[in-house]
Design an enzyme around this catalytic site. Sequence first.
Site, PDB file in Angstrom:
ATOM      1  N   TYR A  33       0.829  -1.208   0.000  1.00  0.00           N
ATOM      2  CA  TYR A  33       0.000   0.000   0.000  1.00  0.00           C
ATOM      3  C   TYR A  33       0.858   1.250   0.000  1.00  0.00           C
ATOM      4  O   TYR A  33       2.072   1.191   0.193  1.00  0.00           O
ATOM      5  CB  TYR A  33      -0.972  -0.009   1.184  1.00  0.00           C
ATOM      6  CG  TYR A  33      -0.364   0.341   2.532  1.00  0.00           C
ATOM      7  CD1 TYR A  33       0.467  -0.546   3.200  1.00  0.00           C
ATOM      8  CD2 TYR A  33      -0.637   1.556   3.136  1.00  0.00           C
ATOM      9  CE1 TYR A  33       1.007  -0.216   4.434  1.00  0.00           C
ATOM     10  CE2 TYR A  33      -0.100   1.893   4.366  1.00  0.00           C
ATOM     11  CZ  TYR A  33       0.719   1.001   5.011  1.00  0.00           C
ATOM     12  OH  TYR A  33       1.254   1.321   6.225  1.00  0.00           O
ATOM     13  N   ARG A  52       8.262   4.213  -4.596  1.00  0.00           N
ATOM     14  CA  ARG A  52       8.346   3.222  -3.514  1.00  0.00           C
ATOM     15  C   ARG A  52       7.355   2.089  -3.753  1.00  0.00           C
ATOM     16  O   ARG A  52       7.648   0.925  -3.470  1.00  0.00           O
ATOM     17  CB  ARG A  52       8.097   3.879  -2.159  1.00  0.00           C
ATOM     18  CG  ARG A  52       8.311   2.904  -1.004  1.00  0.00           C
ATOM     19  CD  ARG A  52       8.227   3.553   0.347  1.00  0.00           C
ATOM     20  NE  ARG A  52       6.926   4.106   0.598  1.00  0.00           N
ATOM     21  CZ  ARG A  52       6.621   4.915   1.631  1.00  0.00           C
ATOM     22  NH1 ARG A  52       7.564   5.265   2.488  1.00  0.00           N
ATOM     23  NH2 ARG A  52       5.406   5.377   1.799  1.00  0.00           N
ATOM     24  N   ARG A 101      -8.153 -20.782  -2.115  1.00  0.00           N
ATOM     25  CA  ARG A 101      -7.056 -20.417  -1.211  1.00  0.00           C
ATOM     26  C   ARG A 101      -5.902 -21.384  -1.405  1.00  0.00           C
ATOM     27  O   ARG A 101      -6.114 -22.601  -1.437  1.00  0.00           O
ATOM     28  CB  ARG A 101      -7.548 -20.457   0.238  1.00  0.00           C
ATOM     29  CG  ARG A 101      -6.497 -20.086   1.266  1.00  0.00           C
ATOM     30  CD  ARG A 101      -7.083 -20.076   2.670  1.00  0.00           C
ATOM     31  NE  ARG A 101      -6.082 -19.719   3.661  1.00  0.00           N
ATOM     32  CZ  ARG A 101      -5.278 -20.597   4.275  1.00  0.00           C
ATOM     33  NH1 ARG A 101      -5.380 -21.897   4.014  1.00  0.00           N
ATOM     34  NH2 ARG A 101      -4.382 -20.176   5.159  1.00  0.00           N
ATOM     35  N   LYS A 150       6.466  -1.939   1.980  1.00  0.00           N
ATOM     36  CA  LYS A 150       5.273  -1.375   2.623  1.00  0.00           C
ATOM     37  C   LYS A 150       4.098  -2.329   2.411  1.00  0.00           C
ATOM     38  O   LYS A 150       3.242  -2.122   1.550  1.00  0.00           O
ATOM     39  CB  LYS A 150       4.986   0.022   2.062  1.00  0.00           C
ATOM     40  CG  LYS A 150       4.067   0.854   2.925  1.00  0.00           C
ATOM     41  CD  LYS A 150       4.116   2.302   2.520  1.00  0.00           C
ATOM     42  CE  LYS A 150       3.031   3.142   3.142  1.00  0.00           C
ATOM     43  NZ  LYS A 150       3.123   3.333   4.594  1.00  0.00           N
ATOM     44  N   GLU A 182      11.515   2.308  14.588  1.00  0.00           N
ATOM     45  CA  GLU A 182      10.665   3.401  14.086  1.00  0.00           C
ATOM     46  C   GLU A 182       9.361   3.403  14.870  1.00  0.00           C
ATOM     47  O   GLU A 182       9.140   2.564  15.745  1.00  0.00           O
ATOM     48  CB  GLU A 182      10.408   3.238  12.579  1.00  0.00           C
ATOM     49  CG  GLU A 182       9.754   1.919  12.217  1.00  0.00           C
ATOM     50  CD  GLU A 182       9.694   1.647  10.717  1.00  0.00           C
ATOM     51  OE1 GLU A 182       9.703   2.600   9.914  1.00  0.00           O
ATOM     52  OE2 GLU A 182       9.611   0.456  10.360  1.00  0.00           O
ATOM     53  N   LEU A 206      10.987   1.315   7.302  1.00  0.00           N
ATOM     54  CA  LEU A 206      10.466   1.777   6.021  1.00  0.00           C
ATOM     55  C   LEU A 206      11.204   3.064   5.630  1.00  0.00           C
ATOM     56  O   LEU A 206      11.406   3.939   6.471  1.00  0.00           O
ATOM     57  CB  LEU A 206       8.962   2.062   6.139  1.00  0.00           C
ATOM     58  CG  LEU A 206       8.306   2.429   4.812  1.00  0.00           C
ATOM     59  CD1 LEU A 206       8.185   1.203   3.908  1.00  0.00           C
ATOM     60  CD2 LEU A 206       6.941   3.055   5.035  1.00  0.00           C
TER      61      LEU A 206
END
Length: 286
Positions: A33, A52, A101, A150, A182, A206
């Site tokens: 995301y 990114r 799945r 991310k 972070e 990140l």
Amino acid sequence: MTRTVYVNGEYLPENEAKISIFDRGFLMADGVYEVTSVIGGKLVDFEGHSKRLERSLAELDMANPVTMDELLEIHRALIAKNDLVEGGIYLQITRGAPADRDFAFPDPDTTPSSIVLFTQVKNLVNAPAASKGIKVISIDDLRWERRDIKTVQLLYPSMGKMMAAKAGADDAWMVQDGLVTEGTSNNAYIVKGGKIITRKLSNDILAGITRAAVLRLAKEAQMVVEERSFSIEEAQEADEAFVTSATTFVFPVVEIDGKAVGDGKVGSVASRLREIYIEESLRKAI
Ligand code: PLP
């Protein structure tokens, strides 16, 4: 207000947008995301976020269902359709919805990636936390070791925010081997003797788009930047502390684990960085 959102090529009212129960984002957190902030109806550092995104997709061998030009067009269409002046655009791409799945990745030729975007209204420039500062607690960093990607695996950061709220704080800083990695959704900094100290980039954190802009602006303003790790004890003894992210810009941190940082008030370095970051973002937003 019913938002107009974007799902796999269509603009739809939010209550009509649907994703399959077999979507790998839903079943396996197999997705990435980005959140791009919007001020004055324009996108802040769209290029940084889209680069990114491409990197996150490449690291996970996931196909990008749109070109970067299309992505910009979708972002702008959502701003227009939702009359968004200030807030953010959330974008998520997952490895799509196979017929069943399965742990193995589906064939990208038959299972295209899913893509979803939606707007979020938020007060960014005049956020109350900017003038009040935030309180953080420290927690162990229990995330996986590819935090440079991310991904939508946000359970632990969510738990961190809940632990902070329970302790009467606003957020948590995560600690690994005695050193701060972070924040749950931001990069962490301290200021000591005028020097801005923040952990260097690696798989441990990140690579914040706001971090890159703020460090560049700090250097342009002749401030000294030192990219190295620090402990919670060092942060508690610092003159100032702050965090950066796309939706907070720069928020001062005034308390860590119940101990005031500096004089416990919003620091001048954090305030100055916030000011020059907002000034440049307003000027350069597209
Ligand atoms: N670190 C983490 C774990 C994050 O989730 C985020 C943003 O969501 C950041 C740092 C800051 O990144 P950016 O400045 O690109 O928003």
